[in-house]
Structure formats: C-alpha cells, structure tokens
Design a protein around this motif. Structure first.
Motif, mmCIF file in Angstrom:
data_model
loop_
_atom_site.group_PDB
_atom_site.id
_atom_site.type_symbol
_atom_site.label_atom_id
_atom_site.label_comp_id
_atom_site.label_asym_id
_atom_site.label_seq_id
_atom_site.Cartn_x
_atom_site.Cartn_y
_atom_site.Cartn_z
ATOM 1 N N TYR A 1 -7.397 3.125 5.054
ATOM 2 C CA TYR A 1 -7.615 3.428 3.628
ATOM 3 C C TYR A 1 -9.103 3.460 3.296
ATOM 4 O O TYR A 1 -9.485 3.421 2.129
ATOM 5 C CB TYR A 1 -6.900 2.393 2.759
ATOM 6 C CG TYR A 1 -5.401 2.558 2.763
ATOM 7 C CD1 TYR A 1 -4.754 3.259 1.753
ATOM 8 C CD2 TYR A 1 -4.626 2.046 3.800
ATOM 9 C CE1 TYR A 1 -3.378 3.425 1.754
ATOM 10 C CE2 TYR A 1 -3.250 2.209 3.817
ATOM 11 C CZ TYR A 1 -2.639 2.905 2.798
ATOM 12 O OH TYR A 1 -1.288 3.072 2.811
ATOM 13 N N LEU B 1 -11.328 1.142 3.903
ATOM 14 C CA LEU B 1 -11.746 -0.141 3.350
ATOM 15 C C LEU B 1 -12.277 -1.067 4.430
ATOM 16 O O LEU B 1 -11.972 -0.913 5.611
ATOM 17 C CB LEU B 1 -10.570 -0.823 2.636
ATOM 18 C CG LEU B 1 -9.861 -0.019 1.555
ATOM 19 C CD1 LEU B 1 -8.649 -0.782 1.040
ATOM 20 C CD2 LEU B 1 -10.813 0.290 0.410
ATOM 21 N N LEU C 1 -6.811 -1.755 6.931
ATOM 22 C CA LEU C 1 -7.760 -1.441 5.860
ATOM 23 C C LEU C 1 -8.554 -0.180 6.186
ATOM 24 O O LEU C 1 -8.833 0.638 5.296
ATOM 25 C CB LEU C 1 -8.715 -2.618 5.634
ATOM 26 C CG LEU C 1 -8.091 -3.920 5.128
ATOM 27 C CD1 LEU C 1 -9.177 -4.921 4.761
ATOM 28 C CD2 LEU C 1 -7.189 -3.683 3.937
ATOM 29 N N TYR D 1 -8.212 -1.840 -4.806
ATOM 30 C CA TYR D 1 -8.932 -2.087 -3.570
ATOM 31 C C TYR D 1 -10.073 -3.087 -3.745
ATOM 32 O O TYR D 1 -10.404 -3.833 -2.819
ATOM 33 C CB TYR D 1 -9.486 -0.770 -3.021
ATOM 34 C CG TYR D 1 -8.426 0.237 -2.651
ATOM 35 C CD1 TYR D 1 -7.138 -0.166 -2.287
ATOM 36 C CD2 TYR D 1 -8.690 1.601 -2.665
ATOM 37 C CE1 TYR D 1 -6.159 0.748 -1.953
ATOM 38 C CE2 TYR D 1 -7.725 2.533 -2.329
ATOM 39 C CZ TYR D 1 -6.461 2.097 -1.980
ATOM 40 O OH TYR D 1 -5.499 2.997 -1.652
ATOM 41 N N GLN D 2 -10.688 -3.078 -4.922
ATOM 42 C CA GLN D 2 -11.792 -4.016 -5.155
ATOM 43 C C GLN D 2 -11.314 -5.463 -4.999
ATOM 44 O O GLN D 2 -12.038 -6.326 -4.501
ATOM 45 C CB GLN D 2 -12.382 -3.807 -6.560
ATOM 46 C CG GLN D 2 -13.105 -2.500 -6.748
ATOM 47 C CD GLN D 2 -14.454 -2.487 -6.064
ATOM 48 O OE1 GLN D 2 -14.949 -3.520 -5.656
ATOM 49 N NE2 GLN D 2 -15.038 -1.310 -5.911
ATOM 50 N N LEU E 1 0.828 -1.205 0.000
ATOM 51 C CA LEU E 1 0.000 0.000 0.000
ATOM 52 C C LEU E 1 0.865 1.259 0.000
ATOM 53 O O LEU E 1 0.541 2.253 -0.664
ATOM 54 C CB LEU E 1 -0.925 -0.022 1.212
ATOM 55 C CG LEU E 1 -1.999 -1.125 1.189
ATOM 56 C CD1 LEU E 1 -2.675 -1.261 2.554
ATOM 57 C CD2 LEU E 1 -3.034 -0.849 0.113
ATOM 58 N N LEU F 1 -8.506 -6.354 -3.235
ATOM 59 C CA LEU F 1 -8.000 -6.537 -1.879
ATOM 60 C C LEU F 1 -9.108 -6.905 -0.902
ATOM 61 O O LEU F 1 -8.940 -7.816 -0.090
ATOM 62 C CB LEU F 1 -7.293 -5.254 -1.434
ATOM 63 C CG LEU F 1 -6.939 -5.137 0.063
ATOM 64 C CD1 LEU F 1 -6.032 -6.284 0.495
ATOM 65 C CD2 LEU F 1 -6.277 -3.795 0.342
ATOM 66 N N ILE F 2 -10.229 -6.208 -0.952
ATOM 67 C CA ILE F 2 -11.257 -6.426 0.068
ATOM 68 C C ILE F 2 -11.984 -7.755 -0.095
ATOM 69 O O ILE F 2 -12.768 -8.129 0.770
ATOM 70 C CB ILE F 2 -12.285 -5.269 0.066
ATOM 71 C CG1 ILE F 2 -13.029 -5.193 -1.270
ATOM 72 C CG2 ILE F 2 -11.613 -3.961 0.410
ATOM 73 C CD1 ILE F 2 -14.120 -4.138 -1.306
ATOM 74 N N ASP G 1 -3.282 -0.067 -5.419
ATOM 75 C CA ASP G 1 -4.581 0.579 -5.284
ATOM 76 C C ASP G 1 -5.731 -0.228 -5.858
ATOM 77 O O ASP G 1 -6.816 0.310 -6.096
ATOM 78 C CB ASP G 1 -4.553 1.964 -5.943
ATOM 79 C CG ASP G 1 -4.198 1.890 -7.425
ATOM 80 O OD1 ASP G 1 -4.074 0.770 -7.962
ATOM 81 O OD2 ASP G 1 -4.035 2.950 -8.052
#
Length: 830
Positions: A268, A270, A265, A243-244, A236, A246-247, A241
């Motif tokens: 950021y 998230l 998270l 993020y879709q 990070l 990562l989560i 970036d």
C-alpha cells in the motif's frame, strides 16, 4: 523419462497458476489503491476548501476561537497534525475556560495529535487536562492508560485509567476490550472484541473495516502475530484507509520488524514509523569512550549519517515565534537513518550545551536503543527555558553515537533566547455594586468587583488574591481566590461578596487586598473604601475597564457582558399575569453531540429582558438549563395531552405567554419532521427521545393565552456550528405540519433559520447570532420610528438586515430567519 516430463509439466502449471494469481492480486491491489486515491483526493479538496474558509475567518478576527477550533479539526482530518496542534493551542488559549465541554474536547483532540506523532508526554498531559474538564471522558482515560501501560510500562499508574474505562461501559466496547487485555484479562478482551466484530454485518464495509483493524491491533498486542496480520489484511481489503494512524499505531509495535507486516504495508506504499518521534527518557551517562568520529569501525559496519544534514535539524517552540521564552518548552528535532547493512547497537543522542546553555533545562543523554538497517526516525529533544536564562542565542551540539563507535557527523544549532521578563500585576479598575443597586447600608450584602491585569511582559504564574476585612465586616463567600496563570495583557475579574453587621457605626467600609504570584516574584497591596449610604452600581451591569498595553493580547477594556446584557430598555412595564418558559440547552450527555456554546448566556439574557423590560414576575418564569425530555413533557405536555405545567399556570385570556429556546434541533431522518433535542436525547433516535416541534405548536395552540410569543434560536438540520449531531447522515428537508398557531393573530413566532440552514454563533458577543440581534432589536435598534411600540414588521426588517449579512461575513454561510404573525403585532412597549 515420461515421469520426469510429467513432473516438469506439473511444475510449469503450478508456476503459471502462481504467476497468474500474483498478477491478479497485483491488479486488485492497484485497483483498490486507485479507488482509495480518488476518495482521498476528493476528501483532500473538500478539506482544503474548509481550511481556506476558516483561514479567512482567522485573518479577519485573530481572536476567533471557534474558527481556530474548526480549522484544527480539518487539519486533523487531513493528517496535518502539526498545524492542527497549533490551531488547537490557539483555540484553547482563546476559549473561556468555564466552557468545560469545549475545553475537554480540544485538549482531547490535541492529545490525539500528539499521540499519533508519538509525543506521548505531551499527549498524556492533554488527556489529563481533558479529564479535569470532563471527568466522565472515557476516551481520555483510555488513551492515557495505553500510554502509561504500553509506552511507559507503568501498569500501576495505568490501572486506574483502564479500570475507569471499564466502569464507564455497561456493555462490551472496543476500548473496554483493550483495557481488559492491558489489565491482564487477555481472553476476556479478545472474546469481547470478537463478539463486537461478529455483530457487524459485512455489508457495512466501513464499520467492518474499522473493527477488523481494531481486532488486528488487539491480537498484535497479545502476541498473536499471524492472526493479527490476517485481520489487518481484512481491514485493508474492506477499505480501511486511515494510513496516518496505521503507520504510527503503537498497537503494532511488536510487529515493527516482522517481514510479513513490512511487506503488507509496502503493498500500500506505506512504511511503519512506530512511535514516530522519540521523547527523551531519564538522563543516562554516555558511553565511557572518546567521541571520535568512526574510530576503530569494524569492516562493513553501517554508519548513521545519510540523512543527518543541516536541513533536517530544526528548532520549534510552543507559541511559534521561533524564540525560547522563560517557562516555554521548545524542541530540537532531526531525522536519523541507518543506511548501512547491519544493526547499530544501543544508539544514544548526546545534547551538549556549548554557549549560553546555563539556565536551560534539557536532557543531556537520550537512549534510542538498537537501530536497524533501513530504519528511519524523527528524533525530538526537549529544551525548556527558565527565569535564569540569559538573552542572546544558546548553541548546542548534537551527537549521535553507538556502542561500536559508528557515530554520525556532529551537528550544531543556535536557539534564540528571550530572557525572563517579570509580570506586573495591578488592580486596574474596581466597582462597589449590589444585586439590585441602591445604597451601601449596614447588614445588606454588597459586592466589590475588581479587575486584576498583568501589565508586564512575563507570565504571572499561580496568581493568588487575598482579601482582609475590618472589624464587623464579613464575607458572604470566599475571601481567597486562585486566579491561575495570567498571560501578558490578560485579566481576571473577581467578585468579593461582603456585608457589615447591622450595628456598623463607621462612615467607611475598608477592604484590603493582597495580590501575589506563586513564585513570590511580585506582590502588591491595595485598599478599597466605600462609604456607608454611597450609591451602588447594579452588579450585573458593571463594566470593568482595563488598560491597553504593548504586548499581545492588547485589550482596550474588559467587558463583563455583551452590550445586549448591559443596556436593557427601561420600560416601566408590569405584567403580573404573564407566564414565560426560557430554556438554554448547552451540555449534552451524548458525547457525540457537540455543546451549544452560548445557549446558557442566551437563556439568561432573555430571562433578564422578560423581568426588567417586559415586566414579568420572576416567579412566573419557568427557567431551565440543560432540559431533559422529561422537562419538555412536564412543561408543554405530550402528544394528545397538553395539560402540563405551562397550561396550569396560564390565566384564561389574561396571561401573555412567552417561550424562548436556545439549543440543538434535529430531524427524524425517516419522517423528516423537526424535533427539539433535550440534553438526554440521542439525535439518531430523535423521534423516540426528542420533543416534536409539531407537538410543541399543537399543545401551545390549546392554551387559552391572551397573546403568545415564541422565539427559537436553533436549527433543525442535524448540524451546528460545532459539527454534526447525526454522524454519517445527509441533510434532509425539514417538514412541519401546518398548525393554527402560525396563523393565529394573537401569536408571533420567530425562528433563527430556514430549512436545513445552520444557526450561527457570535463568539465576540458570547451569544447566538440570532439571539444577539433579537435582543439588540429589543434595546431599540429595531424601533426605527422611535415611537413607544416595537412591531413585528420593524423587528423582521431589522433581523433581515443584520442576521443574513453577519452569517455571511463571519461564517460564509446562509442564515435566513423565519417569522409568523401579523405585521402590526406588538413585540415590546416602551
């Protein structure tokens, strides 16, 4: 007292330092988030522009498979995976299934969408389809293996996929490192990943961030939580970036309740969603207790009701018409949240059919496991239509219960049903034909071409076509055909090749056909008769006509070929000394290089024109599909040595030479010179394993031809209608050295684009846009004065009128062909 004051001062100093450090860190976090936000905002605007462009194309032409595919890719990059799935599904439906590379890529990308959303059953199915189309697709084996190992915990079924990933890689790779870990080779996998990461310079921030992220996921899977968090923070910090991804990343499932992971998270903005959506498992019996709401609830125990409401409950179906059809898979989904202060134990979802549910397939009980305070998930339950389901609406009640009786409020949903409609399979047209036309004669091979169409409202599943031939009539190939599933309005064209004995004495040849589907719900027999001495069609020119029907799609006719493939000009030309080279490069060995969808059709059509309209001897045509660098060198020669195969075939001052190429071109990023891209070429190293356009022209100029015609349908910008050939590279202005061939009065050169433009395709005609109109011009469209000679000036005027306009109309892009030669040069005599 003095010592107490010193200690107090020291504590104050430490507190001040910690406060300053936290403030600085918060400032850095805010600055980083603002930078990422600006980047994402710019990318988002660009993606919206691309989406709008392809949306206009889809509106103009709802059957434009390439537009759906390109828009799906933009939606994918934007993180709109649901819309991407719908567009990939449309593209898969519309593309020709013989285009294996395309079909594999689309199934793989749709599989990634399902994978990111946590819909692993659908993802696994798509990865399996991608493997069927491209058995060398290591990425598909990798993700299917991860699903089977991590989600299904079925190592025996995953082992084959993971071992395939290792076999397809001769050097350590990220996927190989994960495969080793999942196969139990923990240390080897971690060591491989560490070596890969250490080999990446930190100045390459994007690459280093991505590798740090992958290494963090590998460590998380291996149980090294703190080390995993360390490298995730590093990823990070270096700008990761996505993020879709990562989560929802299943690599971090083991960390989903770890406070440090949650805090990282949150910094950021998230929240980890884990598996995203829960797929139904095996049916289980519900808890043996009354389903009364909140019965005997312990004091202070949490409820699971806060986010369960009417707006959260919805139904989606496969084709998007909001009705469940026979054989179609639909989904009931809703959002479930635990807003209490304690864990809900062993949560189950009960799907109860109240009305019209008979004949539907659905899982009655789905186990969700424990549900923690603050946890929120999207729950997704599958419902499949069958041929036995009724019309009307099916009503379901959805109940969420836990072991302690803390149930959610029951919900109800009505699903519109579209009951089973049978297919109607018919032979709607047929022709008897042969390779060269002529008459039906004993002992001479002939072809029965038939079109089978589904004129009904239902899908014909697993259609089989069997032929029965009479005595002394034999097949030259298969007599049984598996036509697969045929949608309403769709058709299949089948060639039955046959011949009779030389002593065949009957007046008629009788062939019987049986059409049936796998469910045995429909069958039809039909008889076809051809008379001995009957005039036959030329096989490649036969057009089969189907019937218009009232359901989508609504074809007026099935055309076996584009109009430029069927209406060749009859010139009577004979040119026995002429030599041609025809190359179509579609399928590239480098998986990062997109296929050139219609290159093989372009090459095959050009070869046919050379034979039938130009009068070339077929034995004098060097015809190559998917040509390698060795093929280019062996045909045109190398730099400094032009005496290769083409040179050796040419008769001095007697041979007209014609060269045609359809495929990729690319620039060398340093010299900015143009190269043909052979199928074994890495475009990033094109000056080493491509074929230089300057060498091509230079060697041609040394051949003692009578005349020379060169036609190139390719762009040399490093981009194509299917995407870029050279990732993360900017366009360059192409440089080509002057060559005498471009000013030789005996030479004519046509190229499809200028500079950094993209060569467009014409999907409706299954050709490159430039090639289609070049052939259309040869048919006579360009011969405006209708005399017996087509000149360069006439062809130039025609192409300048057609190609730029159609490129703008279909693709919103500029495409300007280039021409070299004298205006009066003859292109074709009629």
């Amino acid at each position: 007292m003095k010592q107490s004051i010193q200690i107090t001062c020291l504590l104050a100093l430490i507190l001040s330092f910690c406060t300053a450090t936290l403030a600085q860190r918060q400032t850095n976090d805010n600055r980083r988030l603002q930078e990422i936000g600006r980047k994402l905002e710019h990318t988002g605007r660009e993606l919206l522009r691309i989406i709008d462009t392809y949306s206009q194309q889809v509106t103009r032409n709802p059957n434009d498979a390439a537009a759906f595919n390109n828009r799906a890719a933009a939606y994918f990059e934007r993180g709109d995976y649901r819309q991407a799935i719908m567009d990939y599904s449309n593209a898969i439906r519309l593309y020709n299934t013989s285009q294996h590379s395309h079909m594999a890529r689309m199934h793989y990308k749709r599989g990634l969408c399902y994978y990111i959303l946590g819909e692993y059953a659908s993802a696994e199915k798509d990865f399996s389809s991608a493997i069927q189309y491209r058995p060398d697709a290591a990425d598909s084996y990798y993700f299917r293996g991860k699903i089977r190992k991590i989600i299904y915990r079925n190592l025996p079924s995953a082992r084959g996929d993971l071992n395939m990933v290792l076999r397809k890689s001769s050097t350590p790779t990220v996927q190989g490192a994960f495969a080793k870990l999942l196969l139990g080779q923990r240390e080897q996998g971690i060591n491989d990943a560490r070596r890969i990461m250490n080999a990446i310079p930190r100045v390459q921030r994007d690459n280093y961030a991505l590798m740090s992220y992958n290494y963090a996921g590998l460590l998380a899977l291996s149980g090294q939580t703190q080390e995993s968090l360390k490298y995730l923070q590093q990823a990070l910090d270096y700008g990761y970036d996505d993020y879709q991804w990562l989560i929802r990343d299943i690599n971090f499932l083991n960390l989903r309740y770890n406070r440090d992971f949650t805090y990282l998270l949150q910094r950021y903005g998230l929240k980890y969603m884990g598996t995203g959506e829960v797929e139904p498992g095996e049916p289980n019996e519900p808890y043996d207790r009354p389903y009364t709401q909140n019965q005997d609830r312990p004091r202070g125990y949490p409820t699971n009701t806060s986010n369960i409401n009417g707006t959260a409950l919805r139904f989606t179906d496969g084709n998007g018409n909001k009705m469940l059809e026979s054989g179609e898979m639909g989904y009931i989904s809703f959002r479930l949240t635990n807003d209490g202060s304690a864990k809900a134990s062993q949560v189950q979802v009960l799907l109860i059919g109240e009305e019209n549910a008979d004949g539907l397939k659905y899982t009655k009980t789905t186990n969700l496991g424990d549900f923690y305070p603050g946890e929120s998930r999207t729950i997704r339950l599958s419902v499949q239509g069958t041929s036995q389901m009724p019309n009307g609406d099916a009503r379901f009640e959805v109940r969420v219960v836990d072991r302690n009786g803390n149930d959610a409020e029951p919900m109800t949903i009505d699903i519109p049903l579209d009951s089973y409609k049978p297919p109607i399979l018919e032979v709607v047209d047929h022709h008897f034909a042969s390779e060269m036309g002529g008459r039906m004669r004993p002992g001479v091979p002939a072809t029965l071409k038939i079109a089978v169409q589904n004129l009904g409202q239902g899908v014909a599943e697993g259609v089989l076509l069997d032929f029965e031939l009479g005595q002394e009539v034999f097949t030259a190939g298969a007599d049984k055909f598996d036509l697969g599933d045929i949608q309403p309005g769709e058709n299949r064209v089948v060639d039955l090749e046959f011949f009779t004995s030389r002593k065949y004495a009957k007046e008629d040849v009788v062939i019987k056909a049986l059409i049936r589907d796998a469910k045995k719900t429909y069958s039809q027999r039909q008889t076809f008769i051809v008379k001995v001495n009957q005039e036959l069609e030329v096989r490649d020119r036969v057009i089969i006509n189907a019937s218009p029907i009232s359901v989508k799609p609504d074809p007026n006719k099935i055309e076996l070929n584009s109009d430029v493939d069927t209406d060749l000009p009859r010139t009577g030309n004979r040119n026995p000394d002429a030599i041609a080279v025809v190359i179509g490069n579609r399928d590239y060995l480098n998986t990062d290089v997109p296929p050139v969808d219609y290159a093989l059709q372009d090459a095959a059509a050009m070869k046919k024109y050379l034979e039938e309209s130009y009068g070339f001897d077929p034995n004098n045509i060097i015809f190559m599909t998917n040509a390698t660098q060795a093929d280019f060198n062996g045909t045109f020669g190398t730099k400094g040595d032009h005496k290769a195969r083409l040179f050796n075939l040419v008769k001095e001052n007697q041979s007209d030479v014609f060269v045609f190429y359809s495929g990729h071109g690319a620039p060398d990023l340093e010299s900015e010179e143009a190269y043909f891209v052979p199928v074994d070429c890495d475009p990033s190293l094109v000056r080493f394993n491509g074929y230089a356009i300057n060498t091509f022209y230079e060697n041609l100029s040394k051949i003692p031809y009578k005349s020379l015609t060169v036609v190139i349908d390719a762009c040399f910008s490093g981009t194509s209608a299917n995407g870029t050939l050279i990732p993360r590279a900017s366009l360059v202005r192409i440089k080509s050295k002057p060559t005498s061939i471009l000013t030789d009065p005996k030479a004519v050169v046509f190229t499809s684009t200028t500079g950094t433009q993209i060569a467009s395709w014409y999907p409706d005609e299954a050709h490159g846009l430039f090639t289609y109109y070049f052939l259309k011009g040869l048919q006579g469209e360009a011969n405006t004065d209708r005399d017996r000679e087509l000149t360069l000036s006439e062809m130039r005027n025609y192409l300048n009128d057609k190609v730029p306009y159609e490129a703008r109309r279909m693709n919103n892009r500029v495409q300007t062909p280039e021409y070299f030669g004298t205006d009066g040069a003859t292109i074709l005599d009629y």
